[in-house]
Design an enzyme around this catalytic site. Structure first.
Site, PDB file in Angstrom:
ATOM      1  CE  LYS A   1      -7.565 -12.268   3.481  1.00  0.00           C
ATOM      2  NZ  LYS A   1      -8.063 -11.475   4.309  1.00  0.00           N
TER       3      LYS A   1
ATOM      4  NE  ARG B   1      -9.957  -5.119   6.527  1.00  0.00           N
ATOM      5  CZ  ARG B   1     -11.189  -5.486   6.808  1.00  0.00           C
ATOM      6  NH1 ARG B   1     -11.419  -6.867   6.733  1.00  0.00           N
ATOM      7  NH2 ARG B   1     -11.858  -4.782   7.733  1.00  0.00           N
TER       8      ARG B   1
ATOM      9  NE  ARG C   1     -15.081 -14.219  12.186  1.00  0.00           N
ATOM     10  CZ  ARG C   1     -14.336 -13.259  11.858  1.00  0.00           C
ATOM     11  NH1 ARG C   1     -14.699 -12.580  10.621  1.00  0.00           N
ATOM     12  NH2 ARG C   1     -13.268 -12.858  12.280  1.00  0.00           N
TER      13      ARG C   1
HETATM   14  C1  BTN Z   1      -5.717  -8.654   4.859  1.00  0.00           C
HETATM   15  O1  BTN Z   1      -5.524  -8.664   6.039  1.00  0.00           O
HETATM   16  O2  BTN Z   1      -6.629  -9.268   4.283  1.00  0.00           O
HETATM   17  C2  BTN Z   1      -4.959  -7.840   4.126  1.00  0.00           C
HETATM   18  C3  BTN Z   1      -3.672  -8.327   3.691  1.00  0.00           C
HETATM   19  C4  BTN Z   1      -2.678  -7.454   2.938  1.00  0.00           C
HETATM   20  C5  BTN Z   1      -1.308  -8.103   2.635  1.00  0.00           C
HETATM   21  C6  BTN Z   1      -0.694  -7.283   1.450  1.00  0.00           C
HETATM   22  S1  BTN Z   1       0.713  -8.273   1.000  1.00  0.00           S
HETATM   23  C7  BTN Z   1       1.397  -6.763   0.265  1.00  0.00           C
HETATM   24  C8  BTN Z   1       1.134  -5.391   1.184  1.00  0.00           C
HETATM   25  N1  BTN Z   1       1.985  -5.445   2.233  1.00  0.00           N
HETATM   26  C9  BTN Z   1       1.750  -5.763   3.432  1.00  0.00           C
HETATM   27  O3  BTN Z   1       2.592  -5.746   4.541  1.00  0.00           O
HETATM   28  N2  BTN Z   1       0.587  -5.973   3.243  1.00  0.00           N
HETATM   29  C10 BTN Z   1       0.056  -5.688   2.065  1.00  0.00           C
END
Ligand code: BTN
Length: 325
Positions: A181, A116, A314
């Protein structure tokens, strides 16, 4: 690449000759392939004179035939990649073509995993789950309301069912254990959300990761939380059935039906927080979420609602421990 890794995945010694015979190539071709594998995946391969090759750690790879079979009842096509830029990027490419949808894309490794707010998602080989589901959405905006929170809920239930009882939510769709996380959700859209569009539901779950140099936030994994090695195939299959069930209910009744359950699993419910939107910060107390998944925050005497992908929370006690007395 998989066939050689599959032969080595038990962690036992295999001679160059046996590997070559199994693959129909010479011993020197085996050696070259192993060098290439090490460079591409970062997996450590030991060579011992007179005994052959073995992996530093046994590997549990994604099982394509098993995953395809397990998703037949849901009517989802399945792609399993050794290495890919991003499963979300691949899902978006599929959405443009528009065939074989719904489709699930999983990979052993992502070279450009997306998180994100433009962040990178660190995606080491064969350790975690990189999972993207592409769906066609026909019901207009209502079908998208609260969807990313709903996905977070399905992920938390999957993790809890698989031995991580402390997994919980942080608005909008982070999955944490304590303040670390465990998993993240990234939804991407293509097409016209008011008419027909495709949504890509991307889920990254830290499954067996024990060390990671490049992750820029506090993290944990299912393995670290549950104390044992976890089968990523089982995680993917359970997540798919949880998602299918939640998505079907969401299509009928929207996010509203999940609002209470979501709040019960929200780790920051009632907490003093700072809401960040770019360089703007606002302090308040988390009241919960509304029927479309927007954050409800008590700011002074008012309850205000917030939504949008660029927002993040946060905990105030961590940002400013003195102010809590
Ligand atoms: C976040 O930042 O919390 C979201 C992360 C999402 C990661 C997943 S892994 C599978 C899919 N492909 C990606 O490139 N991103 C999502």
């Amino acid at each position: 690449m998989h066939s050689l890794l599959r032969l080595l995945s038990d962690g036992a010694f295999h001679s160059g000759e046996d590997l070559g015979n199994a693959l129909g190539v010479s011993r020197s071709a085996v050696w070259k392939k192993l060098q290439q594998l090490q460079a591409e995946t970062g997996i450590e391969i030991h060579k011992v004179r007179g005994r052959g090759y073995r992996l530093a750690q046994p590997l549990h790879l994604l099982d394509r035939p098993w995953l395809v079979e397990r998703h037949k009842a849901l009517g989802w096509a399945v792609q399993v990649h050794d290495s890919i830029d991003s499963t979300n990027a691949e899902a978006m490419r599929l959405a443009v073509v528009g065939e074989h949808i719904p489709a699930l894309i999983v990979a052993e490794q992502q070279l450009a995993g997306r998180g994100r707010r433009g962040r990178r998602w660190v995606s080491p080989f064969a350790e975690n789950l990189y999972y993207s589901l592409v769906l066609r959405i026909e019901g207009g905006m209502r079908q998208l309301e609260g969807l990313s929170l709903l996905v977070g809920l399905a992920v938390v239930k999957t993790l809890r069912a698989m031995g991580v009882p402390n997994a919980g939510l942080k608005w909008p769709n982070d999955i944490l254990s304590g303040e670390r996380k465990l998993a993240g959700v990234l939804l991407e859209l293509t097409g016209d959300p008011a008419d027909v569009c495709h949504v890509v539901i991307g889920v990254g779950i830290n499954v067996n990761m024990r060390v990671a140099q490049d992750v820029d936030q506090a993290w944990t994994s299912m393995r670290l939380e549950s104390g044992g090695d976890v089968d990523r195939n089982q995680v993917a299959a359970l997540l798919s059935s949880e998602l299918a069930r939640h998505l079907a209910a969401h299509r009928q009744g929207g996010f509203e039906a999940f609002q209470d359950e979501w709040e019960r699993l929200h780790l920051w419910q009632g907490e003093e927080v700072t809401l960040l939107a770019g360089s703007t910060a606002l302090e308040g107390v988390v009241v919960g979420v509304d029927a479309v998944g927007a954050l409800r925050l008590r700011v002074g005497r008012e309850i205000r609602t917030f939504s949008g992908g660029e927002l993040s929370l946060r905990l105030r006690k961590r940002l400013d421990p003195e102010s809590r007395g």
